[in-house]
Design an enzyme around this catalytic site. Sequence first.
Site, mmCIF file in Angstrom:
data_model
loop_
_atom_site.group_PDB
_atom_site.id
_atom_site.type_symbol
_atom_site.label_atom_id
_atom_site.label_comp_id
_atom_site.label_asym_id
_atom_site.label_seq_id
_atom_site.Cartn_x
_atom_site.Cartn_y
_atom_site.Cartn_z
ATOM 1 C CB CYS A 169 -29.720 23.514 29.563
ATOM 2 S SG CYS A 169 -30.763 24.609 28.634
ATOM 3 C CE LYS A 217 -29.158 22.027 25.801
ATOM 4 N NZ LYS A 217 -29.638 23.389 25.962
ATOM 5 C CG ASP A 268 -34.080 21.707 29.010
ATOM 6 O OD1 ASP A 268 -35.126 22.364 28.778
ATOM 7 O OD2 ASP A 268 -32.967 22.049 28.573
ATOM 8 C CG HIS A 269 -35.259 24.505 31.848
ATOM 9 N ND1 HIS A 269 -35.672 25.576 31.107
ATOM 10 C CD2 HIS A 269 -34.034 24.180 31.393
ATOM 11 C CE1 HIS A 269 -34.720 25.901 30.247
ATOM 12 N NE2 HIS A 269 -33.716 25.068 30.398
ATOM 13 C CG HIS A 285 -25.470 22.861 27.430
ATOM 14 N ND1 HIS A 285 -26.454 23.817 27.569
ATOM 15 C CD2 HIS A 285 -24.300 23.502 27.717
ATOM 16 C CE1 HIS A 285 -25.910 24.968 27.923
ATOM 17 N NE2 HIS A 285 -24.602 24.803 28.009
ATOM 18 C CG HIS A 344 -32.167 27.263 23.568
ATOM 19 N ND1 HIS A 344 -31.565 28.460 23.266
ATOM 20 C CD2 HIS A 344 -31.850 26.975 24.848
ATOM 21 C CE1 HIS A 344 -30.897 28.877 24.335
ATOM 22 N NE2 HIS A 344 -31.057 28.003 25.304
ATOM 23 C CE LYS A 350 -33.032 29.263 29.691
ATOM 24 N NZ LYS A 350 -32.717 29.294 28.258
ATOM 25 C CG ASP A 386 -32.900 23.371 24.906
ATOM 26 O OD1 ASP A 386 -32.997 23.575 26.124
ATOM 27 O OD2 ASP A 386 -31.891 23.664 24.239
ATOM 28 C CG ASP A 387 -34.905 26.896 26.871
ATOM 29 O OD1 ASP A 387 -34.316 26.071 27.582
ATOM 30 O OD2 ASP A 387 -34.434 28.010 26.587
#
Length: 585
Positions: A82, A141, A349-350, A143, A297, A374, A42-43
């Site tokens: 996300c 996660k 995810d990014h 989301h 994250h 991001k 994540d991130d």
Amino acid sequence: MLHLGSSWSGLALTIGVLLGSKPSAYGDLSASRPNILLLMADDLGIGDLGCYGNHTIRTPNIDRLAADGVMLTQHLAAASLCTPSRAAFLTGRYPLRSGMVSSTGSRVLQWVAASGGLPPNETTFAKILKDKGYVTGLVGKWHLGLNCESSEDHCHHPLNHGFDLFYGMPFSMMGDCLPSDISEKRVILERQVNVCCHIVALAALTLALGKLTRLTPGSWTPVVCSALAAALLFLCSCVLSPLIAHADCFLMRNRTITEQPMRFHRTTALMLREVSSFLKRNKQGPFLLFVSFLHVHSPLITTEPFRGRSLHGRYGDNVEEMDWMVGQVLDVLDTEGLSNGTLVYFSSDHGGSLEAHFGNQQYGGWNGIYKGGKGMGGWEGGIRVPGIFRWPGVLPAGRVIQEPTSLMDVFPTVVQLGGGQVPHDRVIDGRDLLPLLLGTVQHSDHEFLMHYCERFLHAARWHQRDRGTVWKVHFVTPVFQPDGAGACYNRMVCPCFGDQVTHHEPPLLFDLSRDPSEAHPLTPDTEPLFHQVVERVKEAVRDHQQTLSPVPLQLDRLDNVWKPWLQPCCGQFPLCWCDREADPQ
Ligand SMILES: *[C@@H]1O[C@H](CO)[C@@H](O)[C@H](O)[C@H]1NC(C)=O
Ligand SMILES: *[C@@H]1O[C@H](CO)[C@@H](O)[C@H](O)[C@H]1NC(C)=O
Ligand SMILES: *[C@@H]1O[C@H](CO)[C@@H](O)[C@H](O)[C@H]1NC(C)=O
Ligand SMILES: *[C@@H]1O[C@H](CO)[C@@H](O)[C@H](O)[C@H]1NC(C)=O
């Protein structure tokens, strides 16, 4: 720092050509039904990993994965945040097609108790593989929404989207989970408090004028206003924050809340225990397991052994712990004898957040040589992420591929490997990656890729294969802070529209093959093909837009506000407290 030079492309090409004649030896792999293990950070920024050129952070487990498999250097998320990126990943479609985007700036789902989410008529790869006999699991996660009309209808729940098991956060890790930390949501709330304050001030002024008192209203409204603002801010930080942590930061197993609020010191161990138990239970296969890390994250929750260990502060510690978790998961595959029969994938995810800083402490990821991060729909740093595939004995070890690929490609790739069929009743934007990974083809199937920011098209990429060029055209870019730091520090993320973006006509053009950092915009003087390229890309955009049909947007307005009746609560509302999980060893 990233090895995008010609030596690597030459090497990749040579290996590709050498192996080009071989894949027939593997026979037809489609429907060979391997186990599938998808790991998503994540991130995480592309520059945060050793295998992508970072020499000061320690990520030996992910580096080993890359060394034993295929590493993609131009792997692109369909969105730079996300919720939309993950929706695209699971469905193989641009998030605009499923409505998993906003048009009003909310960008991601803001609450567990919002009614938006991945629509039930979208088809995830998990759903298709489950129908084909795979046991499917999601740990970590989600989301992508939870409820539609009541706090337990679970219309957007992972179990309604093809997963047999869900263990994790229906929402996302965020600063608000730790009331003592920097918060995403509190900033928004405080801004709303500010707006409230102006309204109150205006009302007071009107009232005062109406009564025609002899006091000049200007002399006391600021005082009332400040007092009110202070009271509201106090309410925010002392009362709202802990409530937010309760409301959004909890764990579920399948449909049951197991822990509310979360007890963070043991979350990592709980996740690993769940992964290990899933793999052991299902080792007869075939299975699909999506490990969707809560790392890296904010608020960067890291267990004791990894704290203060990296050279990059709290952020680096968290990355190194996540890498260790990847190692733990791969070890289970090894000890259970599953490694050879399992396709493993790793991505993020990014891109990393440039705006995330705590004082001068780095809080967000590092995107290497790439511009932006991001939340920025078009710039490479927001969307170019790590992409690694390993399948021992099938995929070549140590191959590096520079072709444009997308996270959406995972959809058709795993669906076909699992013996499923890609749906024909809707547009699928992902492309089967297997031929490229095996080396049976030299080019990815993507000639054009669209780069959205919310529902607005910010940029597009053209892979002109016959010239070996990757062009990037920016129609809209965010306005960076004037200090030249190339980010929007005055906000949490750069906006996608309004007076904080620049519309370019003619658009900005870059040749990513020569200028991956997007540092030198081309002009008709420096690039004779300028007009031709821009025209060709505009034509592709028009063609793409022809394939879009309007759907309800899930992240806008009333679908993305907190609705008390949708709030999942374990125990007695409004206390919402329970702990049904045994401590891990
Ligand atoms: C390695 O990653 C850290 C953490 O994100 C970052 O601060 C650093 O600049 C990176 N170093 C290199 C050489 O890329
Ligand atoms: C829920 O979780 C367990 C594993 O803990 C799993 O075996 C079970 O099949 C899951 N699904 C449902 C719908 O209960
Ligand atoms: C796994 O595959 C590799 C490469 O083909 C092979 O060398 C190894 O013996 C295999 N391991 C097992 C346990 O089958
Ligand atoms: C899903 O339903 C919406 C209406 O709620 C519709 O607009 C959309 O086209 C449907 N999507 C698919 C893939 O059938």
